[in-house]
Each structure stands twice: as C-alpha cells, then as structure tokens.
Design a protein around this motif. Structure first.
Motif, PDB file in Angstrom:
ATOM      1  N   PHE A   1      -7.294  -1.920  -0.510  1.00  0.00           N
ATOM      2  CA  PHE A   1      -7.882  -1.553  -1.794  1.00  0.00           C
ATOM      3  C   PHE A   1      -8.166  -0.047  -1.883  1.00  0.00           C
ATOM      4  O   PHE A   1      -8.097   0.529  -2.972  1.00  0.00           O
ATOM      5  N   ALA A   2      -8.466   0.587  -0.763  1.00  0.00           N
ATOM      6  CA  ALA A   2      -8.645   2.044  -0.777  1.00  0.00           C
ATOM      7  C   ALA A   2      -7.329   2.722  -1.160  1.00  0.00           C
ATOM      8  O   ALA A   2      -7.311   3.658  -1.977  1.00  0.00           O
ATOM      9  N   ALA A   3      -6.226   2.252  -0.590  1.00  0.00           N
ATOM     10  CA  ALA A   3      -4.913   2.794  -0.937  1.00  0.00           C
ATOM     11  C   ALA A   3      -4.605   2.526  -2.403  1.00  0.00           C
ATOM     12  O   ALA A   3      -4.071   3.390  -3.113  1.00  0.00           O
ATOM     13  N   ARG A   4      -4.947   1.337  -2.872  1.00  0.00           N
ATOM     14  CA  ARG A   4      -4.692   0.979  -4.279  1.00  0.00           C
ATOM     15  C   ARG A   4      -5.472   1.882  -5.220  1.00  0.00           C
ATOM     16  O   ARG A   4      -4.956   2.299  -6.268  1.00  0.00           O
TER      17      ARG A   4
ATOM     18  N   PRO B   1       0.842  -1.187   0.000  1.00  0.00           N
ATOM     19  CA  PRO B   1       0.000   0.000   0.000  1.00  0.00           C
ATOM     20  C   PRO B   1       0.886   1.248   0.000  1.00  0.00           C
ATOM     21  O   PRO B   1       1.968   1.235   0.556  1.00  0.00           O
ATOM     22  N   GLY B   2       0.396   2.320  -0.598  1.00  0.00           N
ATOM     23  CA  GLY B   2       1.128   3.574  -0.598  1.00  0.00           C
ATOM     24  C   GLY B   2       1.169   4.193  -1.979  1.00  0.00           C
ATOM     25  O   GLY B   2       0.368   3.882  -2.842  1.00  0.00           O
ATOM     26  N   GLY B   3       2.119   5.095  -2.164  1.00  0.00           N
ATOM     27  CA  GLY B   3       2.312   5.710  -3.459  1.00  0.00           C
ATOM     28  C   GLY B   3       1.820   7.135  -3.574  1.00  0.00           C
ATOM     29  O   GLY B   3       2.279   7.898  -4.418  1.00  0.00           O
ATOM     30  N   THR B   4       0.851   7.521  -2.748  1.00  0.00           N
ATOM     31  CA  THR B   4       0.364   8.900  -2.684  1.00  0.00           C
ATOM     32  C   THR B   4       0.262   9.280  -1.207  1.00  0.00           C
ATOM     33  O   THR B   4       0.255   8.396  -0.345  1.00  0.00           O
ATOM     34  N   PRO B   5       0.170  10.564  -0.882  1.00  0.00           N
ATOM     35  CA  PRO B   5       0.072  10.945   0.533  1.00  0.00           C
ATOM     36  C   PRO B   5      -1.062  10.231   1.276  1.00  0.00           C
ATOM     37  O   PRO B   5      -0.859   9.714   2.387  1.00  0.00           O
ATOM     38  N   LEU B   6      -2.256  10.212   0.675  1.00  0.00           N
ATOM     39  CA  LEU B   6      -3.376   9.538   1.333  1.00  0.00           C
ATOM     40  C   LEU B   6      -3.138   8.041   1.416  1.00  0.00           C
ATOM     41  O   LEU B   6      -3.399   7.400   2.452  1.00  0.00           O
ATOM     42  N   ALA B   7      -2.635   7.446   0.346  1.00  0.00           N
ATOM     43  CA  ALA B   7      -2.377   6.003   0.344  1.00  0.00           C
ATOM     44  C   ALA B   7      -1.296   5.634   1.359  1.00  0.00           C
ATOM     45  O   ALA B   7      -1.348   4.557   1.962  1.00  0.00           O
ATOM     46  N   GLU B   8      -0.330   6.526   1.578  1.00  0.00           N
ATOM     47  CA  GLU B   8       0.700   6.261   2.584  1.00  0.00           C
ATOM     48  C   GLU B   8       0.115   6.294   3.991  1.00  0.00           C
ATOM     49  O   GLU B   8       0.539   5.538   4.875  1.00  0.00           O
ATOM     50  N   GLU B   9      -0.864   7.174   4.218  1.00  0.00           N
ATOM     51  CA  GLU B   9      -1.545   7.179   5.516  1.00  0.00           C
ATOM     52  C   GLU B   9      -2.268   5.854   5.739  1.00  0.00           C
ATOM     53  O   GLU B   9      -2.259   5.295   6.843  1.00  0.00           O
ATOM     54  N   LEU B  10      -2.909   5.362   4.688  1.00  0.00           N
ATOM     55  CA  LEU B  10      -3.593   4.079   4.790  1.00  0.00           C
ATOM     56  C   LEU B  10      -2.590   2.946   5.026  1.00  0.00           C
ATOM     57  O   LEU B  10      -2.866   2.005   5.770  1.00  0.00           O
ATOM     58  N   ARG B  11      -1.427   3.041   4.390  1.00  0.00           N
ATOM     59  CA  ARG B  11      -0.376   2.043   4.608  1.00  0.00           C
ATOM     60  C   ARG B  11      -0.003   1.985   6.095  1.00  0.00           C
ATOM     61  O   ARG B  11       0.136   0.897   6.668  1.00  0.00           O
TER      62      ARG B  11
END
Length: 214
Positions: free
Chosen positions: A70-73, A39-49
């Motif tokens: 999947f939300a991070a993806r 998970p990750g790759g964007t600021p929001l996705a990193e928070e989810l990570r």
C-alpha cells in the motif's frame, strides 16, 4: 475525464500479452495513455516492489508485506495515476488493489476488512473503471512462469515460490471479485492461444470503450 484500466491475474496468466494488446488498441484509437505497474510505477515504489518480492534473511510478516504494497500504491497514485487521469489520459496498470485482496487476502489469509481500511486511506473512492482478469489454472500459470524464468536466466521471486495451494486461493478470490464487481471485470480465458486471448481482449475493449473514444 481519464479512464483507469487494470490488468489482473496470477503468475503466467498472460498479463504482459494482454497489456501489449491494450496499448496497441489505444494507440490505434488515438488516445493518450500511460502504463504503470504495482507494486511499482515510481522510483520509490519500485524500491518497495523489490523489498516485497526479494528474499530476506528475516521472515517478512504478512502485515509488513501488506503495508509495503500500500505504501508503493500511495506513491504510484499520487505521482502518476491521479495526475494522468486528471489530464484525461487512459491509465493502464499491471495489477492494482484487486491483487492485494487476492494475494494478501486470499493467499496470505489477511482479513478483507483490514485491507479495506488501507484501501480507503490510500485511495479514497478511486477504483478501476475496467479490469481485465486473465484467468488460468495455477498449475499452467506457474509452469509458464518457471519456463519464462529459465529462458531469461533468472529465478522465481519470493511470492512465485509459494505452494500451489496459495495460488488456488489467489485465483478463487479473483473469481469471487469478478462475480461481485461484474460491471468492472471482464474475465479472459488465459489458457487459450495468444490469438484467441487477443480476440477476447479486443472484443472487451470495443464493447466497453469503443463508443467513448469516438
């Protein structure tokens, strides 16, 4: 058109080393690329990570973990992966949906069909063009991961602390998917020396991508 390359494997399999080899090869080939992770790759996705990997006072349900992944993806695909592919770039991603089938499916025991529903919702027909699977025995991989954590003064994350049986299930699903999707996967023996792993990866890249980059 762009090219979507993913790197998969259990803890300590050598994904970081593999990514470095791939990126150097792409630079030498003169190809534009981006790198990302899941998970990750964007600021929001990193928070989810961080939510997925951190320990919490309350127990994280398997379904909650699956939905966060999947939300991070979805964010990573929308904000980074799809735009880069549309620009004709190579996208190198450290883990993708195959990891979800392996970890949440194999490791957690979530039914494959439930994962497939979310896969279709979030990705549509988007699948990796090529996947490098770094394969090692879980015992070796976890020993490497623990050693790395000690060297860096850190600790194992929530998933890395799972029992060894968890990682055997993860590995089994990875190998099953590699056999099932043989046109996508290249299995790399991650137990060998760095030089030998690099040689395997370079051969795979040249075989799959050499002509298309000329």
């Amino acid at each position: 058109m762009g090219f979507f390359l993913t790197i998969e494997g259990c803890e300590g399999a050598g994904k970081t080393t593999a990514k470095g080899v791939v990126l150097q090869w792409l630079k030498a080939a003169g190809r534009e690329f981006i790198e990302t992770r899941e998970p990750g790759g964007t600021p929001l996705a990193e928070e989810l990570r961080n939510l997925v990997l951190s320990e919490h006072e309350e127990q994280v349900s398997d379904t909650s973990e699956l939905l966060m992944v999947f939300a991070a993806r979805c964010q990573n695909l929308t904000q980074r992966i799809e735009p880069a592919l549309a620009e004709g770039k190579v996208v190198v991603c450290d883990r993708f949906t195959d990891a979800t089938y392996a970890y949440q499916g194999g490791g957690r025991g979530i039914d494959e069909q439930r994962i497939a529903v979310l896969e279709q919702l979030v990705q549509g027909d988007r699948r990796p063009d090529m996947t490098l699977l770094l394969d090692v025995e879980p015992e070796l991989g976890l020993a490497r991961a623990r050693g790395r954590a000690l060297e860096q003064g850190g600790s194992l994350d929530r998933i890395e602390q799972e029992a060894i049986e968890f990682f055997h299930r993860v590995r089994n699903v990875y190998l099953q998917r590699a056999e099932r999707f043989s046109g996508q996967y290249v299995v790399i023996d991650g137990s060998q020396s760095i030089a030998q792993v690099e040689e395997q990866i370079l051969k795979a890249l040249q075989a799959r991508l050499g002509n298309s980059f000329e």
